[in-house]
Design a protein around this motif. Structure first.
Motif, PDB file in Angstrom:
ATOM      1  N   GLU A   1       0.669   1.978  -8.629  1.00  0.00           N
ATOM      2  CA  GLU A   1       2.404   3.473  -8.549  1.00  0.00           C
ATOM      3  C   GLU A   1       1.976   4.723  -8.890  1.00  0.00           C
ATOM      4  OE1 GLU A   1       6.254   2.494 -10.138  1.00  0.00           O
ATOM      5  OE2 GLU A   1       5.092   0.806 -11.194  1.00  0.00           O
ATOM      6  N   GLU A   2       1.572   5.526  -7.965  1.00  0.00           N
ATOM      7  CA  GLU A   2       1.218   6.879  -8.267  1.00  0.00           C
ATOM      8  C   GLU A   2       2.090   7.759  -8.290  1.00  0.00           C
ATOM      9  OE1 GLU A   2      -2.581   7.131  -6.301  1.00  0.00           O
ATOM     10  OE2 GLU A   2      -3.870   5.143  -7.187  1.00  0.00           O
ATOM     11  N   GLU A   3       2.281   8.972  -7.852  1.00  0.00           N
ATOM     12  CA  GLU A   3       2.837  10.186  -7.898  1.00  0.00           C
ATOM     13  C   GLU A   3       3.189  10.210  -6.246  1.00  0.00           C
ATOM     14  OE1 GLU A   3       3.927  14.946  -8.565  1.00  0.00           O
ATOM     15  OE2 GLU A   3       1.953  13.954  -8.967  1.00  0.00           O
ATOM     16  N   HIS A   4       2.201   9.871  -5.365  1.00  0.00           N
ATOM     17  CA  HIS A   4       2.289  10.739  -3.895  1.00  0.00           C
ATOM     18  C   HIS A   4       1.896   8.655  -3.378  1.00  0.00           C
ATOM     19  CE1 HIS A   4       3.022  14.784  -4.650  1.00  0.00           C
ATOM     20  NE2 HIS A   4       1.875  15.384  -5.147  1.00  0.00           N
ATOM     21  N   TYR A   5       1.786   7.884  -4.019  1.00  0.00           N
ATOM     22  CA  TYR A   5       1.323   6.704  -3.096  1.00  0.00           C
ATOM     23  C   TYR A   5       2.082   5.249  -4.111  1.00  0.00           C
ATOM     24  CZ  TYR A   5      -0.304   2.404  -0.738  1.00  0.00           C
ATOM     25  OH  TYR A   5      -1.279   1.516   0.048  1.00  0.00           O
ATOM     26  N   VAL A   6       2.405   4.474  -3.526  1.00  0.00           N
ATOM     27  CA  VAL A   6       2.860   2.908  -4.384  1.00  0.00           C
ATOM     28  C   VAL A   6       3.036   2.190  -3.493  1.00  0.00           C
ATOM     29  CG1 VAL A   6       5.256   2.218  -5.152  1.00  0.00           C
ATOM     30  CG2 VAL A   6       5.016   4.529  -5.925  1.00  0.00           C
ATOM     31  N   ALA A   7       1.892   0.938  -4.006  1.00  0.00           N
ATOM     32  CA  ALA A   7       2.178   0.055  -2.972  1.00  0.00           C
ATOM     33  C   ALA A   7       3.497  -1.062  -3.775  1.00  0.00           C
ATOM     34  CB  ALA A   7       1.048  -0.448  -3.217  1.00  0.00           C
ATOM     35  N   LEU A   8       3.782  -1.903  -3.393  1.00  0.00           N
ATOM     36  CA  LEU A   8       4.869  -3.037  -2.989  1.00  0.00           C
ATOM     37  C   LEU A   8       4.428  -4.029  -2.331  1.00  0.00           C
ATOM     38  CD1 LEU A   8       8.410  -1.111  -2.844  1.00  0.00           C
ATOM     39  CD2 LEU A   8       6.763  -1.375  -5.154  1.00  0.00           C
ATOM     40  N   VAL A   9       4.352  -5.229  -3.271  1.00  0.00           N
ATOM     41  CA  VAL A   9       3.993  -6.873  -2.037  1.00  0.00           C
ATOM     42  C   VAL A   9       5.497  -7.509  -2.159  1.00  0.00           C
ATOM     43  CG1 VAL A   9       1.718  -6.262  -3.027  1.00  0.00           C
ATOM     44  CG2 VAL A   9       2.794  -7.166  -4.525  1.00  0.00           C
ATOM     45  N   ASN A  10       4.922  -8.865  -1.728  1.00  0.00           N
ATOM     46  CA  ASN A  10       5.654 -10.086  -2.122  1.00  0.00           C
ATOM     47  C   ASN A  10       5.046 -10.387  -1.264  1.00  0.00           C
ATOM     48  OD1 ASN A  10       6.359  -9.273   1.075  1.00  0.00           O
ATOM     49  ND2 ASN A  10       8.884  -8.976   0.743  1.00  0.00           N
ATOM     50  N   ASP A  11       5.981 -11.712  -0.497  1.00  0.00           N
ATOM     51  CA  ASP A  11       5.616 -12.787  -0.032  1.00  0.00           C
ATOM     52  C   ASP A  11       4.800 -13.071   1.507  1.00  0.00           C
ATOM     53  OD1 ASP A  11       6.518 -14.704  -1.984  1.00  0.00           O
ATOM     54  OD2 ASP A  11       7.847 -15.036  -1.342  1.00  0.00           O
ATOM     55  N   GLY A  12       5.223 -11.689   2.199  1.00  0.00           N
ATOM     56  CA  GLY A  12       4.547 -11.604   2.963  1.00  0.00           C
ATOM     57  C   GLY A  12       3.983  -9.635   3.408  1.00  0.00           C
ATOM     58  N   VAL A  13       4.000  -8.562   4.174  1.00  0.00           N
ATOM     59  CA  VAL A  13       3.054  -7.786   4.013  1.00  0.00           C
ATOM     60  C   VAL A  13       3.606  -6.874   3.150  1.00  0.00           C
ATOM     61  CG1 VAL A  13       4.165  -6.620   5.520  1.00  0.00           C
ATOM     62  CG2 VAL A  13       1.932  -6.264   5.935  1.00  0.00           C
ATOM     63  N   ARG A  14       1.903  -6.386   2.633  1.00  0.00           N
ATOM     64  CA  ARG A  14       2.130  -4.649   1.851  1.00  0.00           C
ATOM     65  C   ARG A  14       2.797  -3.844   2.370  1.00  0.00           C
ATOM     66  NH1 ARG A  14      -0.692  -0.561   1.836  1.00  0.00           N
ATOM     67  NH2 ARG A  14      -1.954  -1.205   3.347  1.00  0.00           N
ATOM     68  N   LEU A  15       3.959  -3.543   1.516  1.00  0.00           N
ATOM     69  CA  LEU A  15       4.273  -2.323   2.275  1.00  0.00           C
ATOM     70  C   LEU A  15       4.580  -1.153   1.040  1.00  0.00           C
ATOM     71  CD1 LEU A  15       6.835  -1.095   4.047  1.00  0.00           C
ATOM     72  CD2 LEU A  15       8.639  -1.622   1.895  1.00  0.00           C
ATOM     73  N   ALA A  16       4.372   0.127   1.966  1.00  0.00           N
ATOM     74  CA  ALA A  16       3.514   1.225   0.751  1.00  0.00           C
ATOM     75  C   ALA A  16       4.365   1.944   1.609  1.00  0.00           C
ATOM     76  CB  ALA A  16       2.203   1.335   1.441  1.00  0.00           C
ATOM     77  N   PHE A  17       4.590   3.615   0.323  1.00  0.00           N
ATOM     78  CA  PHE A  17       5.345   4.160   0.261  1.00  0.00           C
ATOM     79  C   PHE A  17       3.984   5.697  -0.158  1.00  0.00           C
ATOM     80  CE2 PHE A  17       8.269   0.864  -0.943  1.00  0.00           C
ATOM     81  CZ  PHE A  17       8.887   1.459  -0.126  1.00  0.00           C
TER      82      PHE A  17
ATOM     83  N   ALA B   1       8.557   8.625  -4.790  1.00  0.00           N
ATOM     84  CA  ALA B   1       9.715   6.900  -6.467  1.00  0.00           C
ATOM     85  C   ALA B   1      10.761   7.079  -5.691  1.00  0.00           C
ATOM     86  CB  ALA B   1       9.413   7.910  -7.536  1.00  0.00           C
ATOM     87  N   SER B   2      11.697   7.762  -5.539  1.00  0.00           N
ATOM     88  CA  SER B   2      13.593   7.029  -5.028  1.00  0.00           C
ATOM     89  C   SER B   2      12.914   5.933  -4.138  1.00  0.00           C
ATOM     90  CB  SER B   2      14.279   8.052  -4.199  1.00  0.00           C
ATOM     91  OG  SER B   2      15.683   7.805  -4.494  1.00  0.00           O
ATOM     92  N   LEU B   3      12.032   6.166  -3.016  1.00  0.00           N
ATOM     93  CA  LEU B   3      12.196   4.984  -1.669  1.00  0.00           C
ATOM     94  C   LEU B   3      11.128   4.100  -2.504  1.00  0.00           C
ATOM     95  CD1 LEU B   3      13.414   4.739   1.249  1.00  0.00           C
ATOM     96  CD2 LEU B   3      10.891   5.842   1.807  1.00  0.00           C
ATOM     97  N   ALA B   4      10.326   3.839  -3.575  1.00  0.00           N
ATOM     98  CA  ALA B   4       9.981   2.901  -3.915  1.00  0.00           C
ATOM     99  C   ALA B   4      10.821   2.154  -4.806  1.00  0.00           C
ATOM    100  CB  ALA B   4       8.517   3.402  -4.557  1.00  0.00           C
ATOM    101  N   SER B   5      11.304   2.876  -5.570  1.00  0.00           N
ATOM    102  CA  SER B   5      12.670   2.328  -6.448  1.00  0.00           C
ATOM    103  C   SER B   5      13.531   1.315  -6.031  1.00  0.00           C
ATOM    104  CB  SER B   5      12.962   3.302  -7.431  1.00  0.00           C
ATOM    105  OG  SER B   5      14.402   2.521  -7.831  1.00  0.00           O
ATOM    106  N   PHE B   6      14.241   1.850  -4.937  1.00  0.00           N
ATOM    107  CA  PHE B   6      14.567   1.059  -3.657  1.00  0.00           C
ATOM    108  C   PHE B   6      14.320  -0.202  -3.439  1.00  0.00           C
ATOM    109  CE2 PHE B   6      15.976   0.121   0.435  1.00  0.00           C
ATOM    110  CZ  PHE B   6      18.290   0.025   0.319  1.00  0.00           C
ATOM    111  N   TYR B   7      13.043  -0.715  -3.131  1.00  0.00           N
ATOM    112  CA  TYR B   7      12.365  -1.288  -2.265  1.00  0.00           C
ATOM    113  C   TYR B   7      12.471  -2.266  -3.430  1.00  0.00           C
ATOM    114  CZ  TYR B   7      12.390   0.239   2.526  1.00  0.00           C
ATOM    115  OH  TYR B   7      13.153   0.842   3.854  1.00  0.00           O
TER     116      TYR B   7
END
Length: 132
Positions: A33-49, A16-22
């Motif tokens: 956004e799940e407890e143990h997995y978060v996927a983020l997107v932008n114009d490039g590659v998908r970034l997940a934690f 959660a903390s790392l996803a919030s930062f990005y």
């Protein structure tokens, strides 16, 4: 046949903390956004934690996911349109919680670059090609 790099998953001690930062500092948008997995997107590659515990569970408790990471394992490079943008974004990121590692500086390889760390200590760069 070909393969395409679609995404990068970073193992996190605090997803959660790392996803919030990005999301809040770098500007990525949440896709999952799940407890143990978060996927983020932008114009490039998908970034997940992903939490180490979930990756261990998914890989039959492979030891590499159970051991705590030591040292820098990867670097994300964020390209900017201009050296001025590098300076501006660096200041914004640090003001929002990034840890300053090096200030933006013209480099001998033709870029203006700086380095900052995220909440788990991963060091990344902002850079732009210097005008000719």
């Amino acid at each position: 046949m070909r393969v395409k790099l679609e995404g990068i998953t970073i193992l996190a001690d605090d997803v959660a903390s790392l996803a919030s930062f990005y999301k809040n500092v770098i500007g990525f948008q949440a896709a999952v956004e799940e407890e143990h997995y978060v996927a983020l997107v932008n114009d490039g590659v998908r970034l997940a934690f992903c939490s180490r515990s979930l990756m261990a569970e998914n890989t039959n408790n492979h030891p590499s996911f159970l051991n705590h990471r030591q040292g820098q394992a990867f670097e994300l490079n964020f390209e900017c349109d201009s050296p001025e943008d590098v300076h501006e974004l660096f200041e914004q990121y640090v003001a929002k919680g990034a840890v300053a590692i090096t200030e933006p500086t013209p480099q001998p390889w033709g870029h203006t670059a700086c380095f900052f760390a995220d909440p788990e200590g991963n060091i990344h760069s902002l850079f732009a090609v210097n005008p000719a």
